[in-house]
Design an enzyme around this catalytic site. Structure first.
Site, mmCIF file in Angstrom:
data_model
loop_
_atom_site.group_PDB
_atom_site.id
_atom_site.type_symbol
_atom_site.label_atom_id
_atom_site.label_comp_id
_atom_site.label_asym_id
_atom_site.label_seq_id
_atom_site.Cartn_x
_atom_site.Cartn_y
_atom_site.Cartn_z
ATOM 1 N N ASN A 83 -15.150 -2.069 -0.006
ATOM 2 C CA ASN A 83 -16.067 -2.022 1.130
ATOM 3 C C ASN A 83 -16.429 -0.579 1.507
ATOM 4 O O ASN A 83 -16.164 0.354 0.765
ATOM 5 C CB ASN A 83 -15.431 -2.770 2.308
ATOM 6 C CG ASN A 83 -16.443 -3.561 3.113
ATOM 7 O OD1 ASN A 83 -17.499 -3.042 3.465
ATOM 8 N ND2 ASN A 83 -16.122 -4.808 3.407
ATOM 9 N N ASP A 91 -6.575 13.775 -7.523
ATOM 10 C CA ASP A 91 -6.113 14.919 -8.311
ATOM 11 C C ASP A 91 -5.237 14.395 -9.452
ATOM 12 O O ASP A 91 -5.440 14.734 -10.615
ATOM 13 C CB ASP A 91 -5.320 15.893 -7.442
ATOM 14 C CG ASP A 91 -6.170 16.502 -6.334
ATOM 15 O OD1 ASP A 91 -6.739 15.720 -5.538
ATOM 16 O OD2 ASP A 91 -6.259 17.736 -6.257
ATOM 17 N N HIS A 113 1.102 19.373 -0.757
ATOM 18 C CA HIS A 113 1.113 20.818 -0.543
ATOM 19 C C HIS A 113 2.505 21.269 -0.109
ATOM 20 O O HIS A 113 3.258 20.491 0.479
ATOM 21 C CB HIS A 113 0.072 21.197 0.515
ATOM 22 C CG HIS A 113 -1.322 20.828 0.135
ATOM 23 N ND1 HIS A 113 -2.154 21.691 -0.540
ATOM 24 C CD2 HIS A 113 -2.022 19.682 0.316
ATOM 25 C CE1 HIS A 113 -3.314 21.099 -0.755
ATOM 26 N NE2 HIS A 113 -3.257 19.882 -0.249
ATOM 27 N N ALA A 167 -4.116 -4.079 7.949
ATOM 28 C CA ALA A 167 -5.052 -3.076 8.448
ATOM 29 C C ALA A 167 -4.321 -1.950 9.164
ATOM 30 O O ALA A 167 -3.362 -2.173 9.901
ATOM 31 C CB ALA A 167 -6.062 -3.730 9.389
ATOM 32 N N THR A 172 3.716 4.694 2.315
ATOM 33 C CA THR A 172 4.425 5.910 1.899
ATOM 34 C C THR A 172 5.463 5.647 0.822
ATOM 35 O O THR A 172 6.021 6.590 0.275
ATOM 36 C CB THR A 172 5.127 6.571 3.096
ATOM 37 O OG1 THR A 172 6.095 5.648 3.626
ATOM 38 C CG2 THR A 172 4.134 6.947 4.184
ATOM 39 N N ARG A 187 5.957 -1.231 5.884
ATOM 40 C CA ARG A 187 7.202 -1.832 5.407
ATOM 41 C C ARG A 187 6.901 -3.268 4.986
ATOM 42 O O ARG A 187 5.936 -3.885 5.466
ATOM 43 C CB ARG A 187 8.278 -1.815 6.484
ATOM 44 C CG ARG A 187 7.924 -2.599 7.732
ATOM 45 C CD ARG A 187 9.037 -2.566 8.775
ATOM 46 N NE ARG A 187 8.697 -3.351 9.960
ATOM 47 C CZ ARG A 187 8.923 -4.658 10.068
ATOM 48 N NH1 ARG A 187 9.458 -5.326 9.073
ATOM 49 N NH2 ARG A 187 8.601 -5.296 11.178
ATOM 50 N N ARG A 190 7.396 -9.656 4.591
ATOM 51 C CA ARG A 190 7.934 -10.858 3.950
ATOM 52 C C ARG A 190 7.225 -11.060 2.623
ATOM 53 O O ARG A 190 6.160 -10.494 2.382
ATOM 54 C CB ARG A 190 7.750 -12.091 4.835
ATOM 55 C CG ARG A 190 6.289 -12.413 5.167
ATOM 56 C CD ARG A 190 6.186 -13.707 5.952
ATOM 57 N NE ARG A 190 4.828 -13.979 6.382
ATOM 58 C CZ ARG A 190 3.890 -14.552 5.618
ATOM 59 N NH1 ARG A 190 4.168 -14.869 4.357
ATOM 60 N NH2 ARG A 190 2.679 -14.794 6.098
#
Length: 213
Positions: A83, A91, A113, A167, A172, A187, A190
């Site tokens: 979308n 990179d 960085h 959303a 991470t 996280r 389920r």
């Protein structure tokens, strides 16, 4: 090593080196060309994407506007739906499997960085020259995933097949296949199971039906 080889090796590289600047300039110009097209200029749009991306399957739809950084480091599988406002700072390598759907404003980033401010400014390369340097980690997304609006995928993350990312999430860490994940940082909430089938939502299913596999 060339700067491209350094990127693939996961070591510090200089994004300002001419070989990389040339790749990014070409891709940024192709982004602009794509973003100026009309939605029904399908052949023109596909031609631009195939010039820009490392690999693209059949049946890919990208609404636009888009912002690919290198372009050639990104691979998108068949039948992806993407979308508005898709940003890929590729990179390092970014792979997206088949049958994935992305809501508006999804961002995928691979560069990292140094944490220390002086090191972000300048470091010395092997020749003793002072350079601005960073490094990057690849992102891999499996097939059949759905990303809600405003999701950010961070460097080095792998997301397994069939995942749903809620959303506004910031991913991470790796997400195992078949998981619903959400949050900042994201996280696993389920696993996704048969109980999630539209069969069990007759008020929404209405007079439609689920295709039996």
């Amino acid at each position: 090593m060339t700067e491209e080889e350094k990127i693939k090796a996961g070591v510090l590289f200089c994004p300002g080196e001419p070989e990389l600047v040339a790749i990014k300039l070409r891709t940024h110009n192709l982004n602009l060309e794509y973003n100026l097209t009309r939605e029904d200029e399908t052949e023109k749009r596909e031609a631009i994407l195939r010039q820009m991306l490392g690999q693209m399957g059949e049946g890919v739809f990208i609404q636009g506007p888009v912002a690919f950084h290198y372009g050639k480091h990104t691979s998108i599988g068949n039948n992806a739906f993407i979308n508005f406002n898709f940003t890929v700072q590729d990179d390092a390598e970014v792979t997206i499997g088949a049958d994935c759907s992305f809501g508006p404003n999804v961002t995928i980033v691979t560069p990292l960085h140094p944490m220390v401010a002086s090191e972000r400014k300048l470091m010395r390369n092997a020749a003793g020259e002072k350079k601005h340097m960073c490094y990057a980690k690849p992102v891999h997304i499996g097939s059949g995933c759905w990303f809600g609006a405003n999701v950010t995928v961070c460097p080095g993350v792998t997301i397994g097949d069939g995942c749903v990312i809620g959303a506004g999430s910031v991913v991470t860490r790796d997400i195992p296949a078949g998981s619903l994940a959400a949050g900042v940082p994201a996280r696993v909430i389920r696993p996704i199971t048969e109980a999630d089938s539209m069969r069990h939502k007759p008020d929404i299913l209405a007079d439609n039906s689920v295709i039996e596999e």
